[in-house]
Design a protein around this motif. Structure first.
Motif, PDB file in Angstrom:
ATOM      1  N   PHE A 199       0.728  -1.046  -0.093  1.00 25.93           N
ATOM      2  CA  PHE A 199      -0.057   0.153   0.041  1.00 25.93           C
ATOM      3  C   PHE A 199       0.651   1.463  -0.035  1.00 25.93           C
ATOM      4  CE2 PHE A 199      -3.370  -2.868   1.625  1.00 25.93           C
ATOM      5  CZ  PHE A 199      -4.554  -2.345   0.825  1.00 25.93           C
ATOM      6  N   GLU A 200       2.006   1.184   0.387  1.00 25.51           N
ATOM      7  CA  GLU A 200       2.998   2.247   0.606  1.00 25.51           C
ATOM      8  C   GLU A 200       3.728   2.472  -0.706  1.00 25.51           C
ATOM      9  OE1 GLU A 200       3.621   4.745   2.920  1.00 25.51           O
ATOM     10  OE2 GLU A 200       2.050   3.901   4.302  1.00 25.51           O
ATOM     11  N   ARG A 201       3.769   1.215  -1.263  1.00 29.72           N
ATOM     12  CA  ARG A 201       4.668   1.373  -2.676  1.00 29.72           C
ATOM     13  C   ARG A 201       3.711   1.669  -3.788  1.00 29.72           C
ATOM     14  NH1 ARG A 201       6.959  -3.194  -4.272  1.00 29.72           N
ATOM     15  NH2 ARG A 201       5.565  -4.678  -2.801  1.00 29.72           N
ATOM     16  N   PHE A 202       2.538   1.363  -3.714  1.00 26.79           N
ATOM     17  CA  PHE A 202       1.506   1.415  -4.776  1.00 26.79           C
ATOM     18  C   PHE A 202      -0.076   2.205  -4.337  1.00 26.79           C
ATOM     19  CE2 PHE A 202       4.116  -2.777  -5.578  1.00 26.79           C
ATOM     20  CZ  PHE A 202       4.798  -2.118  -6.806  1.00 26.79           C
ATOM     21  N   PRO A 203       0.223   3.497  -3.837  1.00 21.19           N
ATOM     22  CA  PRO A 203      -0.938   3.997  -3.560  1.00 21.19           C
ATOM     23  C   PRO A 203      -1.965   4.251  -4.178  1.00 21.19           C
ATOM     24  CG  PRO A 203       1.099   5.574  -3.735  1.00 21.19           C
ATOM     25  CD  PRO A 203       1.555   4.286  -3.876  1.00 21.19           C
ATOM     26  N   GLU A 204      -1.547   3.957  -5.605  1.00 22.01           N
ATOM     27  CA  GLU A 204      -2.634   4.199  -6.803  1.00 22.01           C
ATOM     28  C   GLU A 204      -3.738   3.004  -6.804  1.00 22.01           C
ATOM     29  OE1 GLU A 204       0.833   1.999  -8.507  1.00 22.01           O
ATOM     30  OE2 GLU A 204       0.666   3.693  -7.251  1.00 22.01           O
ATOM     31  N   VAL A 205      -3.388   1.937  -6.214  1.00 19.37           N
ATOM     32  CA  VAL A 205      -4.332   0.703  -6.081  1.00 19.37           C
ATOM     33  C   VAL A 205      -5.628   1.220  -5.074  1.00 19.37           C
ATOM     34  CG1 VAL A 205      -2.704  -0.870  -6.720  1.00 19.37           C
ATOM     35  CG2 VAL A 205      -3.239  -0.646  -4.437  1.00 19.37           C
ATOM     36  N   PRO A 207      -7.611   3.802  -4.332  1.00 21.67           N
ATOM     37  CA  PRO A 207      -9.079   4.269  -4.959  1.00 21.67           C
ATOM     38  C   PRO A 207      -9.714   3.236  -5.728  1.00 21.67           C
ATOM     39  CG  PRO A 207      -7.146   5.892  -5.400  1.00 21.67           C
ATOM     40  CD  PRO A 207      -6.422   4.691  -4.945  1.00 21.67           C
ATOM     41  N   ALA A 208      -9.077   2.267  -6.498  1.00 25.54           N
ATOM     42  CA  ALA A 208      -9.839   1.331  -7.106  1.00 25.54           C
ATOM     43  C   ALA A 208     -10.388   0.036  -6.030  1.00 25.54           C
ATOM     44  CB  ALA A 208      -8.634   0.645  -7.929  1.00 25.54           C
ATOM     45  N   LEU A 209      -9.600  -0.174  -5.173  1.00 30.23           N
ATOM     46  CA  LEU A 209     -10.106  -1.024  -4.055  1.00 30.23           C
ATOM     47  C   LEU A 209     -11.234  -0.456  -3.305  1.00 30.23           C
ATOM     48  CD1 LEU A 209      -6.827  -2.401  -2.529  1.00 30.23           C
ATOM     49  CD2 LEU A 209      -8.273  -3.684  -4.125  1.00 30.23           C
ATOM     50  N   ALA A 210     -11.202   0.636  -2.763  1.00 27.44           N
ATOM     51  CA  ALA A 210     -12.202   1.418  -2.198  1.00 27.44           C
ATOM     52  C   ALA A 210     -13.525   1.530  -3.116  1.00 27.44           C
ATOM     53  CB  ALA A 210     -11.773   2.972  -1.967  1.00 27.44           C
ATOM     54  N   ALA A 211     -13.295   1.742  -4.292  1.00 27.19           N
ATOM     55  CA  ALA A 211     -14.379   1.692  -5.112  1.00 27.19           C
ATOM     56  C   ALA A 211     -15.215   0.536  -5.161  1.00 27.19           C
ATOM     57  CB  ALA A 211     -14.028   1.993  -6.546  1.00 27.19           C
ATOM     58  N   LYS A 212     -14.368  -0.766  -5.064  1.00 26.90           N
ATOM     59  CA  LYS A 212     -15.060  -1.997  -5.084  1.00 26.90           C
ATOM     60  C   LYS A 212     -15.693  -2.523  -3.902  1.00 26.90           C
ATOM     61  CE  LYS A 212     -13.312  -5.274  -7.490  1.00 26.90           C
ATOM     62  NZ  LYS A 212     -12.339  -6.316  -8.296  1.00 26.90           N
ATOM     63  N   THR A 213     -15.537  -1.530  -2.573  1.00 23.90           N
ATOM     64  CA  THR A 213     -16.052  -1.763  -1.396  1.00 23.90           C
ATOM     65  C   THR A 213     -17.118  -1.037  -1.204  1.00 23.90           C
ATOM     66  OG1 THR A 213     -13.666  -2.231  -0.729  1.00 23.90           O
ATOM     67  CG2 THR A 213     -15.282  -1.750   1.100  1.00 23.90           C
ATOM     68  N   ALA A 214     -18.018  -1.819  -0.534  1.00 23.11           N
ATOM     69  CA  ALA A 214     -19.603  -1.191  -0.385  1.00 23.11           C
ATOM     70  C   ALA A 214     -19.468   0.057   0.698  1.00 23.11           C
ATOM     71  CB  ALA A 214     -20.537  -2.109   0.262  1.00 23.11           C
TER      72      ALA A 214
END
Length: 252
Positions: A199-205, A207-214
């Motif tokens: 998560f520190e190395r690839f913070p760009e992921v 928002p995508a994970l948040a978008a898939k979370t209700a």
């Protein structure tokens, strides 16, 4: 005072679980592997809140070290709490790594097996004679082993976590004669140091994970740690053999 053992508590979910358990008036024996300072930081955080904790080294991927670890636990229980038993066990220590099916090596598969499945199995077996009747075990699984969390790249990791879900039910069945409850929590995407601080190395992921979370965000360690602490407590006395997804509604 009741006492819990929490493996892999130098950071992330394990650290949160240890702190949350201690806040409920339970002594904590916590373990660390490569992050000794993290283990000491967890002890310091617990002591700052008036709790009692001891950190011990443990590599759950090396089952040959478990008898020596048990001896250390016996010493700590006697010297710190004046006891010869403990009440709760949290099998949390582990690691994560993404690898597509065709790229998964036998070496990685075997490491997943040793750390994520064989480790909890035989560590619990080694410590079970020291557990007090009426205690509780919580295993940290993963929603990657459930239909809601299927994502490419986790076939080996999720297979071991799926095995741990099955093991949870069998532990609950066999330990019930002693009044020991056994449950599991299955985190979704959680902001921890997993996969070498991904998560520190690839913070760009994120928002995508948040978008898939209700519920619209990734999980935080305390989201999981509080559930683990609750499952060990008297308020969960009628819950056993369950694998509880704690993911904020991932892929809901």
């Amino acid at each position: 005072m009741k006492v819990a053992i929490v493996t892999g508590a130098s950071s992330g979910i394990g650290q949160s679980a240890a702190i949350q358990i201690a806040k409920r008036g339970v002594g904590v024996v916590l373990t660390f592997s490569g992050n000794r300072q993290g283990g000491l930081d967890t002890v310091a955080a617990i002591e700052k809140e008036g709790g009692t904790a001891v950190a011990l080294p443990l590599d759950v991927g090396e089952s040959g070290s478990f008898p020596a670890f048990r001896t250390s636990v016996v010493d700590v229980l006697r010297d710190t709490w004046g006891r010869d038993s403990f009440d709760h066990l949290v099998n949390n220590a582990g690691f994560g790594q993404m690898a597509m099916f065709e790229d998964t090596t036998e070496e990685l598969f075997d490491r997943f097996t040793r750390v994520l499945l064989k480790g909890p199995y035989f560590l619990t077996q080694t410590l079970l004679p020291l557990m007090a009747d009426g205690g509780a075990v919580v295993n940290t699984t993963s929603n990657s082993a459930m239909a809601s969390g299927l994502e490419p790249g986790y076939s080996a990791y999720a297979s071991m976590k799926g095995g741990l879900i099955v093991l949870t039910r069998y532990m609950a069945k066999e330990f019930s004669a002693r009044g020991i409850r056994v449950n599991a929590v299955a985190p979704g995407s959680t902001r921890t140091r997993i996969s070498d601080d991904a998560f520190e190395r690839f913070p760009e992921v994120i928002p995508a994970l948040a978008a898939k979370t209700a519920l619209g965000r990734v999980g935080e360690p305390d989201d999981i740690g509080t559930v683990i602490a609750s499952l060990l407590s008297e308020e969960s006395r009628w819950i056993t053999a369950q694998n509880i997804e704690v993911s904020g509604g991932y892929n809901l």
